[in-house]
Design a protein around this motif. Structure first.
Motif, PDB file in Angstrom:
ATOM      1  N   VAL A 145       0.842  -1.190   0.000  1.00 48.72           N
ATOM      2  CA  VAL A 145       0.000   0.000   0.000  1.00 48.72           C
ATOM      3  C   VAL A 145       0.885   1.251   0.000  1.00 48.72           C
ATOM      4  CG1 VAL A 145      -1.773   1.261   1.287  1.00 48.72           C
ATOM      5  CG2 VAL A 145      -1.772  -1.236   1.282  1.00 48.72           C
ATOM      6  N   GLY A 146       0.492   2.244  -0.769  1.00 44.67           N
ATOM      7  CA  GLY A 146       1.190   3.522  -0.722  1.00 44.67           C
ATOM      8  C   GLY A 146       0.463   4.435   0.247  1.00 44.67           C
ATOM      9  N   ILE A 147       1.216   5.071   1.157  1.00 49.34           N
ATOM     10  CA  ILE A 147       0.570   5.861   2.204  1.00 49.34           C
ATOM     11  C   ILE A 147       1.022   7.316   2.135  1.00 49.34           C
ATOM     12  CG2 ILE A 147       0.350   6.166   4.697  1.00 49.34           C
ATOM     13  CD1 ILE A 147       0.712   3.094   4.902  1.00 49.34           C
ATOM     14  N   VAL A 148       0.062   8.211   2.101  1.00 47.09           N
ATOM     15  CA  VAL A 148       0.367   9.640   2.180  1.00 47.09           C
ATOM     16  C   VAL A 148       0.087  10.071   3.609  1.00 47.09           C
ATOM     17  CG1 VAL A 148      -0.096  11.929   1.258  1.00 47.09           C
ATOM     18  CG2 VAL A 148      -0.442   9.913  -0.183  1.00 47.09           C
ATOM     19  N   TYR A 149       1.080  10.668   4.240  1.00 44.19           N
ATOM     20  CA  TYR A 149       0.963  10.968   5.659  1.00 44.19           C
ATOM     21  C   TYR A 149       1.146  12.462   5.881  1.00 44.19           C
ATOM     22  CZ  TYR A 149       1.546  10.094  10.652  1.00 44.19           C
ATOM     23  OH  TYR A 149       1.391  10.063  12.014  1.00 44.19           O
ATOM     24  N   ILE A 150       0.057  13.114   6.305  1.00 37.42           N
ATOM     25  CA  ILE A 150       0.139  14.549   6.578  1.00 37.42           C
ATOM     26  C   ILE A 150       0.212  14.743   8.078  1.00 37.42           C
ATOM     27  CG2 ILE A 150      -1.035  16.770   6.389  1.00 37.42           C
ATOM     28  CD1 ILE A 150      -2.444  15.743   3.930  1.00 37.42           C
ATOM     29  N   SER A 151       1.195  15.493   8.541  1.00 41.90           N
ATOM     30  CA  SER A 151       1.284  15.742   9.969  1.00 41.90           C
ATOM     31  C   SER A 151       2.124  16.978  10.217  1.00 41.90           C
ATOM     32  CB  SER A 151       1.903  14.542  10.686  1.00 41.90           C
ATOM     33  OG  SER A 151       2.104  14.842  12.037  1.00 41.90           O
ATOM     34  N   HIS A 152       1.899  17.588  11.364  1.00 44.20           N
ATOM     35  CA  HIS A 152       2.764  18.694  11.776  1.00 44.20           C
ATOM     36  C   HIS A 152       3.887  18.200  12.659  1.00 44.20           C
ATOM     37  CE1 HIS A 152      -0.628  21.476  10.742  1.00 44.20           C
ATOM     38  NE2 HIS A 152       0.407  22.059  10.204  1.00 44.20           N
ATOM     39  N   ARG A 153       3.801  16.951  13.088  1.00 38.10           N
ATOM     40  CA  ARG A 153       4.785  16.452  14.040  1.00 38.10           C
ATOM     41  C   ARG A 153       5.992  15.916  13.277  1.00 38.10           C
ATOM     42  NH1 ARG A 153       1.285  13.137  18.513  1.00 38.10           N
ATOM     43  NH2 ARG A 153      -0.068  14.827  19.176  1.00 38.10           N
ATOM     44  N   ILE A 154       7.040  16.700  13.255  1.00 39.02           N
ATOM     45  CA  ILE A 154       8.187  16.371  12.410  1.00 39.02           C
ATOM     46  C   ILE A 154       8.888  15.094  12.883  1.00 39.02           C
ATOM     47  CG2 ILE A 154      10.402  17.236  11.559  1.00 39.02           C
ATOM     48  CD1 ILE A 154       9.233  20.033  11.809  1.00 39.02           C
ATOM     49  N   ASP A 155       8.952  14.918  14.187  1.00 44.50           N
ATOM     50  CA  ASP A 155       9.613  13.708  14.691  1.00 44.50           C
ATOM     51  C   ASP A 155       8.915  12.451  14.192  1.00 44.50           C
ATOM     52  OD1 ASP A 155       7.561  14.797  16.235  1.00 44.50           O
ATOM     53  OD2 ASP A 155       8.062  13.538  17.957  1.00 44.50           O
ATOM     54  N   GLU A 156       7.575  12.513  14.171  1.00 44.87           N
ATOM     55  CA  GLU A 156       6.810  11.372  13.653  1.00 44.87           C
ATOM     56  C   GLU A 156       7.126  11.116  12.189  1.00 44.87           C
ATOM     57  OE1 GLU A 156       2.653  11.978  13.929  1.00 44.87           O
ATOM     58  OE2 GLU A 156       2.633  11.773  16.106  1.00 44.87           O
ATOM     59  N   ILE A 157       7.144  12.211  11.442  1.00 38.41           N
ATOM     60  CA  ILE A 157       7.374  12.115  10.001  1.00 38.41           C
ATOM     61  C   ILE A 157       8.711  11.446   9.731  1.00 38.41           C
ATOM     62  CG2 ILE A 157       7.880  13.534   7.979  1.00 38.41           C
ATOM     63  CD1 ILE A 157       5.113  14.037   8.453  1.00 38.41           C
ATOM     64  N   LEU A 158       9.716  11.878  10.448  1.00 41.11           N
ATOM     65  CA  LEU A 158      11.049  11.325  10.195  1.00 41.11           C
ATOM     66  C   LEU A 158      11.106   9.858  10.591  1.00 41.11           C
ATOM     67  CD1 LEU A 158      13.296  14.337  11.217  1.00 41.11           C
ATOM     68  CD2 LEU A 158      12.651  13.559   8.933  1.00 41.11           C
ATOM     69  N   ARG A 159      10.303   9.470  11.542  1.00 42.22           N
ATOM     70  CA  ARG A 159      10.304   8.071  11.976  1.00 42.22           C
ATOM     71  C   ARG A 159       9.640   7.164  10.966  1.00 42.22           C
ATOM     72  NH1 ARG A 159       7.293   7.425  17.401  1.00 42.22           N
ATOM     73  NH2 ARG A 159       6.900   5.308  16.689  1.00 42.22           N
ATOM     74  N   ILE A 160       8.503   7.605  10.430  1.00 45.11           N
ATOM     75  CA  ILE A 160       7.674   6.665   9.678  1.00 45.11           C
ATOM     76  C   ILE A 160       7.857   6.762   8.169  1.00 45.11           C
ATOM     77  CG2 ILE A 160       5.660   8.228   9.642  1.00 45.11           C
ATOM     78  CD1 ILE A 160       5.407   4.443  10.062  1.00 45.11           C
ATOM     79  N   SER A 161       8.248   7.927   7.664  1.00 42.09           N
ATOM     80  CA  SER A 161       8.198   8.090   6.209  1.00 42.09           C
ATOM     81  C   SER A 161       9.537   7.771   5.551  1.00 42.09           C
ATOM     82  CB  SER A 161       7.795   9.526   5.867  1.00 42.09           C
ATOM     83  OG  SER A 161       8.821  10.406   6.256  1.00 42.09           O
TER      84      SER A 161
END
Lengths: 505, 343
Positions: free
Chosen positions: A194-210
């Motif tokens: 699955v391709g996932i588009v992830y919108i968030s303001h939490r940068i730490d989360e973004i760097l972890r998951i994307s």
């Protein structure tokens, strides 16, 4: 045939709203089996881009390819049928109906022409078990906590078995544990291609998951990078187009004498806060930390009189005060800025003048009539003091960005010159740049000797600007931390808070 | 121990509030019986339900519109038009000044029934189109259609060969029997219309709770945005709800013609107010997304019980209005308690 390199390509997407170019030749490419983060300040066009994909908005021009084939999804039904599922930022749920009906809305299983409740129940149970979500499918959804509702939305989107899953700020109300849980789910989906588009303001989360990050600014594509090769500061710089050396402004306030004393504050109607005692000093920023469901919001509401005080005492300037209603709290110089500002603080269709002056409207009465001139003057003060970005005073507030709306609401209360300011998640859902301005504002107010109590789920911001932090756990106070003793560049500060937050759970 | 006790008390309170409708109905009946014991007869109770039936069917139709946060001001006038068409086609063929002198044999009753429903459905679909496609408020669009329906009714009634605008009357027996007759179980006469009402309620209950349309309807009423992004066809759902409402109005008009036995330009006037009152008394929320069929049924019966009791107690007609108004407000005020959250 070779599988397409991208599960989704959005090329040269344009979208114009009256007066605003919301998307300007935006590019976005999503590889199958990866999480692609979409970042940008509020109003940068992230949600708009995804709403164009999902058929909620109609793009003005541009091409969308799915697995190499051009598609034109005209409405959400079409999108869902073509393998695009989306978790919306606004929890779009029918509150008076139960969980399973919300999960199956739009695709009810039928048996002989009638809705098959048994299958609905079992299907929901299965999805929830699969994702390890502990919610009764028969519960009315309005009775769930916001974080549970968010998990239900995620489960619903996952259950479509989509090729493309869009998550728009899915973690805004989730605890760290729930975020970890979500990430495990997302990893599993990635393994399935699955391709996932992830919108968030939490940068730490973004760097972890994307694995990739695309950054938009003012409706334009700015950059797409590998997450492994980008730092938090770089992301922020790209997003706001200016260097952000410090995420928090320097602390300018100095706590002074005791302003308010709270003794054994207990709400009348459980679940609520129980036996919470603390002091608030003049010029102090007092944070309130805790997990979702730790009754922080209830504490603020009880202090403000919008929820009923059962037991306990509020002492202001050494004298007991009774806040049995918000009106009375206002007279006692309290102010509350709510968490759900869109539903409980904002009059979206009204202009800035109305939204600035409504709480204090009596002050503008001369005889039976309101004086426009005074209202305009105070509105101008709100706009200037809080640096509200708006074309003019008569703009409808719904047309401003989230950060600017928040500023107007804070400004509204400041016009009444409160002494005790209660802020519930003051930076929720607003962008990095605007957050900094809100922090600055909070500290400035504290420097003017106001007492500020601030509830937040974002630990870094509590650690960044508070003088002391109350930690609540399951309705009770589990500890009070002091800057320089327990936190403020002190190792293990976050762990200390987490431990206290879990104390009575 | 103490906590358990508190919980117990709370549950009783909740039980009372959740079933407030039944207690209100009970209270009305008990009050009347205690004032005038002769009220407590089966005939009286059957009469109440019988009289509640036609308007109850209207209420069942419009309840769905209220669930999708709409309303319908055209019910009464549309009923008037449908009833006039029904009436013109069921006049006794021996009646000299009948509307269609060329009608020398009784026509099949299904024809007027079908026409009555078709007319009501057309009007209801116009309302639905205005709401779903033109994005008009239901209040506005039905305010318009009720005038159109009224105009058409007047024109139709004036088309009588006699050229007069007198009410259409003198219906054939077959029609009166089927639509307004009754059958007996032992000594008890059961009006057919009561059975029709119950069947209508049962069907509506199935639609609301067991069909996709019903679920979609509650979703559209409760949160249209959520419905839309979940792939519900909002326009179609709204149109279908209006379609079903139209069918019920048409049926009610057919039955009402038989009940009043004489259909004039003012037949049906203000019926929408009774239908809407029955819905709100029965707990259908004007803000949308909330309501039950059984609530609507009980609401219709409560409304009629009030009318019947006040009449039975020979209370001054003007005073009746005042009492009725108060009871409606109080009943709804009690019913909304269950949705209010204590903070």
């Amino acid at each position: 045939m070779e599988p397409a390199k991208y599960v989704l390509e959005m090329i040269d997407i344009n979208k114009e709203f009256p007066g605003v170019k919301a998307l300007d030749n935006v590019q976005f490419r999503l590889k199958p089996g990866t999480v692609h983060a979409l970042m940008g300040e509020n109003g940068a066009g992230k949600s708009t881009l995804m709403k164009c994909l999902f058929g909620i908005y109609k793009k003005d021009s541009g091409t969308i390819l799915m697995e190499g084939e051009p598609v034109d999804l005209t409405d959400p039904r079409d999108a869902l049928d073509n393998g695009v599922a989306m978790v919306h930022q606004e929890l779009n749920q029918v509150l008076r109906r139960n969980v399973m009906e919300n999960v199956w809305l739009g695709r009810f299983p039928l048996k002989r022409g009638l809705v098959d409740h048994k299958k609905m129940y079992e299907g929901t149970k299965e999805i929830f078990e699969d994702l390890d979500i502990d919610v009764d499918p028969r519960e009315m959804i309005g009775r769930l906590s916001v974080s549970q509702r968010q998990m239900v939305e995620i489960a619903k989107a996952v259950s479509y078995d989509a090729k493309i899953l869009v998550l728009d700020e899915p973690t805004s109300s989730l605890t760290d544990e729930e975020v970890n849980h979500l990430f495990r789910i997302l990893e599993k989906l990635c393994d399935n291609g699955v391709g996932i588009v992830y919108i968030s303001h939490r940068i730490d989360e973004i760097l972890r998951i994307s694995s990739e990050v695309t950054i938009l600014r003012d409706g334009k594509w700015v950059a797409t990078r590998d997450s492994a090769n980008i730092t938090t500061d770089e992301i922020i710089t790209l997003m706001v187009n200016r260097d952000m050396e410090n995420r928090f402004p320097p602390k300018v306030n100095k706590p002074g004498d005791v302003l308010m004393e709270c003794k054994g504050i207990t709400g009348k109607y459980p679940p609520t806060c129980v036996d919470v005692s603390f002091e608030l000093r003049k010029g102090e920023v007092l944070g309130v930390a805790g997990l979702v469901g730790s009754r922080r919001t209830e504490l603020l509401n009880v202090l403000f009189g919008s929820m009923t005080l059962g037991e306990g005492e509020i002492i202001l300037h050494g004298k007991p005060v009774k806040n049995s209603s918000p009106e009375q709290a206002k007279k006692n110089h309290f102010a509350l800025i709510t968490e759900e500002r869109r539903s409980t603080g904002l009059f979206p269709e009204m202009n800035i003048i109305f939204n600035s002056t409504i709480s204090n409207i009596r002050a503008y009465l001369r005889g039976f009539l309101l004086t426009d001139k005074m209202m305009a003057k105070d509105t101008a003060k709100v706009i200037d003091d809080l640096r509200v970005r708006t074309p003019n005073q008569k703009a409808r507030i719904k047309n401003l960005s989230g950060g600017n709306q928040q500023k107007v609401i804070i400004g509204r209360w400041l016009l009444m010159e409160p002494e005790v300011l209660l802020l519930d998640e003051p930076t929720r859902g607003i962008d990095v740049g605007a957050k900094y301005e809100i922090y600055q504002l909070i500290l400035d107010l504290a420097a003017q000797d106001k007492g500020i109590i601030m509830v937040s789920s974002e630990m870094p911001e509590l650690l960044g600007i508070c003088d002391r932090i109350l930690v609540m756990s399951n309705g009770r106070l589990s500890g009070i931390l002091e800057r320089g003793v327990h936190f403020g560049d002190i190792e293990g500060e976050q762990e200390t808070i987490m431990r206290l937050a879990a104390k009575y759970v | 121990m103490e906590i358990e006790k508190r919980v117990g008390n709370k549950n009783i309170g909740e039980f009372l509030i959740n079933n407030a409708l039944y207690f209100i109905l009970g209270a009305i009946l008990v009050t009347v019986v205690s004032i005038k014991p002769s009220f407590a007869t089966l005939t009286n109770f059957i009469n109440i339900i019988k009289q509640a039936s036609t308007k109850g069917i209207l209420a069942l139709g419009c309840a769905g519109l209220i669930v999708i946060a709409g309303t319908d001001l055209s019910i009464g006038r549309v009923l008037g038009l449908s009833a006039a068409v029904t009436a013109s086609l069921v006049q006794s063929v021996t009646y000299a000044s009948r509307m269609y002198p060329q009608m020398t044999q009784q026509i099949n009753l299904l024809i007027p029934l079908f026409l009555s429903i078709a007319i009501a459905v057309i009007f209801s679909l116009i309302n639905g189109f205005g709401v779903a496609k033109l994005h008009l408020h239901a209040f506005i669009v039905s305010l318009g259609t009720q005038l159109i329906a009224y105009g058409l009714t007047c024109i139709y009634i004036e088309m009588q060969p006699s050229g007069s605008a007198q009410a259409l009357s003198t219906f054939n027996d077959n029609f009166l029997n089927k639509a307004a007759g009754s059958f007996s179980i032992g000594n008890v006469k059961i009006p057919y219309v009561m059975i029709y009402f119950l069947i209508c309620a049962f069907i509506m209950h199935i639609i609301w709770n067991k069909t996709k349309l019903g679920k979609d309807m509650f979703a559209v009423g409760g949160n249209p945005e959520a419905a839309k992004v979940s792939g519900v066809n909002v326009v179609k759902t709204i149109m279908l709800v209006y379609l079903v409402a139209g069918i019920y109005y048409g049926l009610a008009a057919f039955l009402e013609a038989a009940r009043v036995q004489s259909v004039g330009a003012n037949t049906g006037i203000n019926y929408e107010l009774d239908a809407i009152s029955a819905c709100v008394i029965g707990g259908v929320s004007f803000s949308g997304g909330v309501g039950t069929v059984i609530g609507v049924v009980i609401g219709s019966i409560i409304l009629q019980a009030i009318n019947y009791s006040l009449y039975f107690l020979s209370i001054n007609a003007y005073l009746q209005y005042i009492i009725k108004g108060l009871i409606i407000i109080i009943a709804v005020a009690i019913d909304v308690r269950k949705y209010l959250e204590k903070r």
